[in-house]
Design a protein around this motif. Sequence first.
Motif, PDB file in Angstrom:
ATOM      1  N   LEU A   1       0.827  -1.208   0.000  1.00 15.69           N
ATOM      2  CA  LEU A   1       0.000   0.000   0.000  1.00 15.69           C
ATOM      3  C   LEU A   1       0.862   1.258   0.000  1.00 15.69           C
ATOM      4  O   LEU A   1       0.607   2.214  -0.742  1.00 15.69           O
ATOM      5  N   PHE A   2       1.907   1.245   0.821  1.00 15.60           N
ATOM      6  CA  PHE A   2       2.829   2.379   0.873  1.00 15.60           C
ATOM      7  C   PHE A   2       3.543   2.547  -0.464  1.00 15.60           C
ATOM      8  O   PHE A   2       3.694   3.664  -0.971  1.00 15.60           O
ATOM      9  N   ALA A   3       3.975   1.422  -1.037  1.00 20.63           N
ATOM     10  CA  ALA A   3       4.712   1.468  -2.303  1.00 20.63           C
ATOM     11  C   ALA A   3       3.849   2.025  -3.425  1.00 20.63           C
ATOM     12  O   ALA A   3       4.350   2.726  -4.313  1.00 20.63           O
ATOM     13  N   GLN A   4       2.559   1.715  -3.406  1.00 16.16           N
ATOM     14  CA  GLN A   4       1.670   2.213  -4.461  1.00 16.16           C
ATOM     15  C   GLN A   4       1.572   3.731  -4.463  1.00 16.16           C
ATOM     16  O   GLN A   4       1.389   4.352  -5.506  1.00 16.16           O
ATOM     17  N   GLY A   5       1.683   4.335  -3.273  1.00 21.02           N
ATOM     18  CA  GLY A   5       1.586   5.790  -3.192  1.00 21.02           C
ATOM     19  C   GLY A   5       2.923   6.501  -3.235  1.00 21.02           C
ATOM     20  O   GLY A   5       2.976   7.733  -3.248  1.00 21.02           O
ATOM     21  N   ALA A   6       4.020   5.729  -3.238  1.00 17.23           N
ATOM     22  CA  ALA A   6       5.353   6.334  -3.245  1.00 17.23           C
ATOM     23  C   ALA A   6       5.699   6.873  -4.624  1.00 17.23           C
ATOM     24  O   ALA A   6       5.298   6.313  -5.640  1.00 17.23           O
ATOM     25  N   ARG A   7       6.478   7.944  -4.644  1.00 21.50           N
ATOM     26  CA  ARG A   7       6.829   8.596  -5.900  1.00 21.50           C
ATOM     27  C   ARG A   7       8.225   8.251  -6.393  1.00 21.50           C
ATOM     28  O   ARG A   7       8.647   8.752  -7.421  1.00 21.50           O
ATOM     29  N   SER A   8       8.915   7.416  -5.659  1.00 19.80           N
ATOM     30  CA  SER A   8      10.263   7.046  -6.098  1.00 19.80           C
ATOM     31  C   SER A   8      10.514   5.578  -5.809  1.00 19.80           C
ATOM     32  O   SER A   8       9.873   4.971  -4.945  1.00 19.80           O
ATOM     33  N   THR A   9      11.458   5.006  -6.529  1.00 16.67           N
ATOM     34  CA  THR A   9      11.805   3.602  -6.329  1.00 16.67           C
ATOM     35  C   THR A   9      12.363   3.376  -4.934  1.00 16.67           C
ATOM     36  O   THR A   9      12.096   2.351  -4.309  1.00 16.67           O
ATOM     37  N   ALA A  10      13.119   4.353  -4.437  1.00 15.57           N
ATOM     38  CA  ALA A  10      13.707   4.220  -3.103  1.00 15.57           C
ATOM     39  C   ALA A  10      12.627   4.104  -2.038  1.00 15.57           C
ATOM     40  O   ALA A  10      12.714   3.279  -1.127  1.00 15.57           O
ATOM     41  N   LEU A  11      11.593   4.929  -2.156  1.00 17.23           N
ATOM     42  CA  LEU A  11      10.503   4.876  -1.185  1.00 17.23           C
ATOM     43  C   LEU A  11       9.708   3.590  -1.299  1.00 17.23           C
ATOM     44  O   LEU A  11       9.291   3.001  -0.299  1.00 17.23           O
ATOM     45  N   ARG A  12       9.484   3.132  -2.513  1.00 18.31           N
ATOM     46  CA  ARG A  12       8.771   1.868  -2.695  1.00 18.31           C
ATOM     47  C   ARG A  12       9.558   0.712  -2.087  1.00 18.31           C
ATOM     48  O   ARG A  12       8.996  -0.140  -1.408  1.00 18.31           O
ATOM     49  N   THR A  13      10.858   0.717  -2.321  1.00 15.59           N
ATOM     50  CA  THR A  13      11.715  -0.324  -1.750  1.00 15.59           C
ATOM     51  C   THR A  13      11.710  -0.258  -0.229  1.00 15.59           C
ATOM     52  O   THR A  13      11.660  -1.287   0.455  1.00 15.59           O
ATOM     53  N   PHE A  14      11.741   0.955   0.289  1.00 17.88           N
ATOM     54  CA  PHE A  14      11.724   1.149   1.743  1.00 17.88           C
ATOM     55  C   PHE A  14      10.443   0.572   2.346  1.00 17.88           C
ATOM     56  O   PHE A  14      10.482  -0.154   3.350  1.00 17.88           O
ATOM     57  N   GLY A  15       9.296   0.871   1.751  1.00 17.54           N
ATOM     58  CA  GLY A  15       8.024   0.389   2.274  1.00 17.54           C
ATOM     59  C   GLY A  15       7.934  -1.124   2.293  1.00 17.54           C
ATOM     60  O   GLY A  15       7.539  -1.734   3.289  1.00 17.54           O
ATOM     61  N   LEU A  16       8.322  -1.731   1.190  1.00 20.81           N
ATOM     62  CA  LEU A  16       8.266  -3.187   1.096  1.00 20.81           C
ATOM     63  C   LEU A  16       9.268  -3.847   2.044  1.00 20.81           C
ATOM     64  O   LEU A  16       8.972  -4.878   2.654  1.00 20.81           O
ATOM     65  N   THR A  17      10.449  -3.244   2.178  1.00 18.07           N
ATOM     66  CA  THR A  17      11.477  -3.799   3.059  1.00 18.07           C
ATOM     67  C   THR A  17      11.053  -3.746   4.521  1.00 18.07           C
ATOM     68  O   THR A  17      11.236  -4.715   5.269  1.00 18.07           O
ATOM     69  N   VAL A  18      10.481  -2.607   4.927  1.00 18.64           N
ATOM     70  CA  VAL A  18      10.026  -2.473   6.313  1.00 18.64           C
ATOM     71  C   VAL A  18       8.917  -3.485   6.614  1.00 18.64           C
ATOM     72  O   VAL A  18       8.899  -4.120   7.671  1.00 18.64           O
ATOM     73  N   GLY A  19       7.987  -3.648   5.681  1.00 20.02           N
ATOM     74  CA  GLY A  19       6.909  -4.611   5.876  1.00 20.02           C
ATOM     75  C   GLY A  19       7.434  -6.029   6.033  1.00 20.02           C
ATOM     76  O   GLY A  19       7.047  -6.760   6.963  1.00 20.02           O
TER      77      GLY A  19
END
Length: 207
Positions: free
Chosen positions: A145-163
């Motif tokens: 869910l976080f990755a879908q709203g993220a505007r950069s690859t770094a943020l998407r990776t961060f969201g998935l990694t934390v989960g």
Amino acid sequence: MALLGLGVALAIFQDVADDQNEADGQTSDWKILKALRARGDPANPIGPKWVKESLTETSALGGVTVLAGITAVTAGGLAISGKRREALLTVGVFTGALVLSEGLKNLFKRSRPPAEYRAAEAVNESFPSGHALLSAATFISLGILFAQGARSTALRTFGLTVGAATAAAVGFSRIFLGVHWTNDVLGGWAAGSAWAATCWLAGRRRR
């Protein structure tokens, strides 16, 4: 990549489901459990006291009450912001994971580690780990869910990694506390990840 992840998760679940009934799988479960206990004292996990306390608190993150609260807050925020589809999907992931966990436990009916090895209270069957399954489904879903709203690859990776890391920590805590065998947790991670991937793929396809 989601489909690949789903396939890998299902393959892992099938493998550990077979192992938990085989001699090799049971032997490895025992070796890991005993390696995490002080010599001569099965009730005492290795390491300083604060490690046990920390992992006991971590284990609570995979409890039904905590995850139900996180799901309710997340779904409520999504609904208020007009994202009703995502809100319903979030609730569906948790509810379905809960049903899946209970169904698989009743199907396999595996006994937990002996009581003298447990550093925490535990109820019902052992395989798969409900904490591991529910936390994987919920926290990976939140990461998606976080990755879908993220505007950069770094943020998407961060969201998935934390989960994924949160679900991993919950699962390890269950092994460390002696309330689950290692294969129970592996099976829970695999089933929870597969369920989360299935739900979000279905939601994406419908959208």
